[in-house]
Each structure stands twice: as C-alpha cells, then as structure tokens.
Design an enzyme around this catalytic site. Structure first.
Site, PDB file in Angstrom:
ATOM      1  N   GLU A 272       0.766  -1.137   0.073  1.00  0.00           N
ATOM      2  CA  GLU A 272       0.066   0.000   0.133  1.00  0.00           C
ATOM      3  C   GLU A 272       0.692   1.130   0.198  1.00  0.00           C
ATOM      4  O   GLU A 272       0.671   2.264   0.566  1.00  0.00           O
ATOM      5  CB  GLU A 272      -1.184   0.092   1.254  1.00  0.00           C
ATOM      6  CG  GLU A 272      -1.829  -1.086   1.104  1.00  0.00           C
ATOM      7  CD  GLU A 272      -2.507  -1.562  -0.068  1.00  0.00           C
ATOM      8  OE1 GLU A 272      -2.768  -0.555  -0.892  1.00  0.00           O
ATOM      9  OE2 GLU A 272      -3.055  -2.482  -0.163  1.00  0.00           O
ATOM     10  N   GLY A 273       1.956   1.151  -0.618  1.00  0.00           N
ATOM     11  CA  GLY A 273       3.052   2.418  -0.758  1.00  0.00           C
ATOM     12  C   GLY A 273       4.047   2.094   0.398  1.00  0.00           C
ATOM     13  O   GLY A 273       3.467   2.300   1.635  1.00  0.00           O
TER      14      GLY A 273
END
Length: 600
Positions: free
Chosen positions: A439-440
C-alpha cells in the site's frame, strides 16, 4: 502459541478518552450509538477473534494456500471462519444501510478491525480489501455499478481486490501497461497484474477486481490511467454470478509471511479480453483508486498495531513463565522468571508503550474521519479531512514500523526459542514484515507527508495540530509536579518544539530543495508520529489520574497506564529534539552519496 485475547479494556479507554466516542455518537447519523452497544460489539468481536480466527492462524501459516486447476484453496478452517464472519454481519459495519450496511462509525469499525488483524492477519486481509473496494464504489461508482455490486460486497458474499502494479512497474504506476479497449457499454481488459491479495480464493462466490488500465488514446504516464470493475463471474440478470470472465490466476507467491492469504499473479484477457466496466471517467483512475488506497493505508496501519498487540501478549506471557537466571542486585541465588530482569522489562515496556501510542493515533484518526463526513459545518468537515490526510501516512508507516519492532522484540525476549518456529514468535515477525512495504512503502508515505501534506500546504494542518497539543499542555497547568502524568506533560513540551522546528524547516526549504527535504522525510514521519503518540499518551495519563482520583476500581489498569506513559515520555518522546536535527541535516550526507560510496 499463546492464546489471544482482545485488549477490550484498553480499546474502550482509547475509544472514550482519546478518540471521543461520545462526541462521535452525537454526530448526525450516529444517534443510536451507545456505550453499551459498542461494548457488546467489542465483546462479540473479541470472541470471534479468540475462538475462531486465532486458533487457525498458526495452521494457516504452516499449510498456506494451494493453487489447483486455476482455483486457490485456502487453509483448513478459513472457509468456515469466513462464513461465520459474514453471517455475523462483521463485513458491513461502517457502510451505508442503503446497501445493507449497519451505518456504524468508522471509529468503532477500526477498533473491531484491529481484532481481526491481531487474531489472524492473513484472514483479515480479505475483508480489509473488500471494505476498501466498497468505499471506492460508494464514492465513485455509477448508480448502475452500485446496484449490481455493493449489496453483495457490503455483506461480504462477494469480495473485492486492488489491482495496481505489474511486473515492470513496481510502485511506479506511470508504467502500467494493462489495456482496456471499448466494446459497447463495457471494455475488454488485457494484461497482467502482480501482488493481488486474495486475487483468487475459495471463500466467496464472486471476486470483484478493481483494475487500473489504459484506454487506447490515453496520454502517457499517471494521467492516462483509468479504473475498471472486472468481476470473476459476470453477474446475470438476477444479480447472481453467471458466465466466467476472461481472467485467471497464473500463480500464487511463496512468501516470507501471511502464508494463509493467497497473493496472486492475475492474467486478464488471454482470449477475447476480460469484460470490465469503467468507474467514473477515463484517465482519472489514480484519483479514484486513492479512495481505496487511503482506506487500505489506514487498515494496514491497524495490521501493524494488531501484530504488535499479539506479539506483546505472547512476550508478556513467556516472560512471566520462563525461569532463568538470578535477579540482579538480589542476594537470593534462586532462579527467577525473566520478567524480573531489567532489560526484559525494558523491552516489554517498549512494546506496550509503542503499541498503545500507535493504537491511540489510529483511533484518533478514525474519529476525525467520522467527523469529516458527519459534522454539520462544511468548514469543520474540511478541517477534519485535512487532519485525516495528514495522519494517514503516519498511521500506515509509523504503526507498521512499530509492528515489526515489537514482533522483533518478542523474538528477542523468547531468546533461542523465539528463533524456533514452533513457538509462533517468528510467524508474527514474518507476518509483520510485509506491512511497511505494501500500500505504498513507508518511504513513499514519508514523501507524501512532507510533500503533499506539509510542504505544499505550508504546514497549515500540522501547525493547527501543534496548537491543539500546546492547548492541552496549557490546560494541564504546564505539567508541573513529579508524578508520572505530570512528567509526560513536561516532556511533551520540548518534543512539540522539536516538531515545530522541523516543520518550519520543511516549509521553508521544500520549494527550493525538495530532494533535501526528501532525505529526511522518514525521520520527520517518525518525529510526527512520536509527538502525536506522546500527546495522546499524555492525555491518557491525565485521564488515568482522574480515574484514580475518582476511586476507579481497576487500580492495576490505572497504574499500568501511568507507568507506560512515563516510560514513553522518558524513553521515546525524549528523543524528539535529536530527530528534528536529523530531519534538517540528513541531506548533508544522504545527497552526497552516489554509487562509488557503496562499492568496496
């Protein structure tokens, strides 16, 4: 493996004292929320976590998932657990009643979600992503898409996934190559996606993939990406899964951890192209997908907190039972439990203090999310949303770093036994390690924080938060005194000064030297998380003091809160001035480094 028990008393304390549950319950739309209802929800969620999900966690890690003839088989017990999960209505908690949701606050759903991630992180990933897909469609989907998909996804009968990256792209989504060619009212999608959590599984009757792709005339780069709903089975006229779409799971990854969850490589359009339906307008896919990504980033932060709580519980139990060595400074030569050794107590306090601080930030942010959607005044809603935006990268990155640190300390406390898989300590560390990556990555979260949330905004939101923290200190009469609660307030003041100093440097430097700011971005995120965690911990200490003065009956809980807050202030918060210097000076060495500095 140690039995898991949801920390209900701690959750209740944070919900009411730090996140302001009573204020959330007073917002329009939440009038039916009561303390008794929330207590009942937490108790029932705790039972499901402890009695259903936790017992299959270890088995899921050992057995893993298997791909057979294009179908993924999840570990033993997962299907039955998922059926109990959706039958209990747990998937639908924060969503709108129009599509079968319960309309509960995100604050309450956040606390409950922590239980799923603590008890079985691999299991919790499936409803986590479905929830993000529901929010995406609720916000950006057409009425037609909502009518077909939302009710089934809100209930959890159908699951959702996020299809972002590809083999050549990694985190650089500008390099996405998956194609979407118009075909009447739909599109034909073709390409390959990697790292698709629960991209194929045997838990739900349909899987609804959210897929980023390019239309034929799309511009290059990030601005040419569109978003499509691509179901595993095309819904028929009655809304039931019909014809199989042109997509398949090519393989599932063999991973360091979260082995109970399948991470799929997905192929779209091997034949005529998978049927996909455009969400919103073409070329705005990244904008829409950020709704799901931000939802997931908050949820991933909860994964870090959940794993930290589980690892802490295991370490605490082991340290209370393991007998080894004599007590330092004692004339008694009898062996004692390792909890009597100062360094073990230091590690346990580190685990406890940081886990509780991270939980407080996550719940506080969830409450601001509820305010951003339900406050009557538009300006107040905007301020709440700005605070959510500021703290989202902190919840994701700071909490997941803590998850890894606490899980690692659990292994250390176990000693050699922690390095042996049978104790289960290693699984928590292996499971936790993915959270700072997906998610980053946490480095990307830090860049987002110093760039979009501080630098470009001129530090407005973080300055407002600093003012809010200073108002707390003023209301606490400056934190004078020698007791534990007062010491947390005394230590908070120079920490806030350090945050203000680093923030001023970023806002003054960012426009002319973004690379210099980037060099210290991770340190700044650590600083912001540490200070906000210290503020909330100090507030908790003051509340615990008030409980003690009122004659609160749980003396041990109160004393524990005060001791933990004092430890956090002395051993964690006190480091903030050094962190601020690190933010400002990192570029002096980091940007000078090139390839030759890393060669022999």
């Amino acid at each position: 493996m140690t039995v898991y028990a949801a920390p209900i008393e701690e959750m209740r304390f944070v919900l009411h004292t730090l996140a302001g549950l009573d204020d959330i319950a007073a917002l329009p739309g939440y009038e039916d929320i009561s303390p008794d209802l929330v207590d009942a929800i937490l108790e029932e969620a705790g039972k499901l976590g402890a009695e259903v999900l936790a017992p299959i966690n270890r088995g899921g890690d050992i057995e893993g998932c298997v791909l057979e003839n294009g179908v993924v088989r999840t570990p033993t017990g997962f299907k039955d657990a998922y059926r109990q999960f959706i039958d209990g209505g747990w998937n639908s908690m924060p969503f709108e009643p129009e599509y079968g949701g319960q309309g509960l606050p995100w604050l309450v759903a956040t606390a409950v979600s922590e239980i799923w991630h603590s008890s079985n992180m691999a299991f919790g990933l499936c409803p986590m992503l479905t929830g993000g897909a529901v929010e995406l469609l609720s916000t950006h989907g057409s009425e037609a898409l909502k009518s077909i998909y939302l009710e089934k996804m809100v209930s959890g009968e159908w699951s959702g996934t996020m299809n972002l990256t590809e083999p050549q792209a990694g985190s650089d989504l500008a390099r996405v190559r998956t194609k979407a060619v118009p075909d009447g009212n739909a599109y034909r999608v073709s390409g390959q996606k990697i790292y698709i959590t629960y991209g194929e599984q045997d838990l739900t009757e349909n899987i609804v993939h959210m897929v980023l792709a390019r239309t034929p005339d799309a511009p290059e780069g990030i601005k040419g990406i569109s978003l499509f709903v691509v179901p595993k089975f095309l819904p028929d006229a009655d809304g039931r899964p019909g014809k199989r779409n042109d997509l398949r799971c090519v393989s599932i990854e063999h991973k360091l951890g979260i082995n109970g969850s399948p991470t799929a490589v997905m192929a779209y359009g091997d034949d005529d192209g998978a049927i996909g339906y455009l969400v919103g307008e073409e070329n705005r896919g990244i904008e829409y997908m950020f709704t799901m990504m931000n939802n997931a980033r908050l949820a991933v932060g909860l994964e870090g907190i959940g794993i930290a709580e589980r690892a802490y519980q295991q370490a605490r139990a082991f340290a209370a039972e393991r007998v080894q060595g004599r007590e330092v400074g004692s004339s008694d030569k009898s062996p004692v439990t390792i909890m009597r050794h100062p360094d073990v107590r230091r590690m346990l306090l580190t685990m406890k203090a940081k886990t509780e601080a991270a939980r407080a930030i996550a719940y506080f942010t969830a409450a601001e999310l509820d305010r951003s959607r339900h406050l009557v005044d538009e300006g107040e809603r905007a301020k709440a949303q700005a605070l959510v935006d500021l703290l989202t990268p902190v919840v994701k990155a700071w909490s997941t770093d803590i998850g890894v640190e606490v899980a690692d300390l659990n292994v250390q406390i176990h000693g050699g036994m922690g390095f042996v898989e049978e104790t289960g300590a290693a699984q928590h560390l292996r499971d936790a390690r993915i959270a700072p990556i997906y998610e980053g990555t946490n480095g990307i979260q830090a860049l987002d924080l110093v760039g979009r949330k501080v630098g470009r905004e001129g530090g407005v939101t973080v300055t407002d938060l600093i003012t809010r923290m200073r108002d707390f200190i003023a209301a606490a009469d400056g934190g004078t005194g020698d007791d534990d609660a007062a010491r947390t307030v005394v230590t908070l003041s120079p920490a806030i000064d350090a945050l203000e100093d680093a923030t001023a440097w970023i806002t003054a430097t960012f426009a002319d030297d973004p690379a210099g700011v980037a060099a210290g971005s991770v340190i700044y995120l650590d600083l912001l998380g540490t200070v906000v965690g210290g503020w909330l911990t100090a507030r908790g200490a003051m509340a615990a003091t008030a409980m003690r003065d009122r004659g609160g009956d749980n003396v041990n809980f109160i004393d524990s809160k005060l001791l933990t807050a004092r430890f956090y202030a002395d051993q964690v918060l006190s480091r903030c001035p050094a962190l601020a210097e690190g933010v400002k000076t990192a570029a002096e060495t980091v940007l000078r480094a090139d390839v030759r500095h890393f060669l022999p």
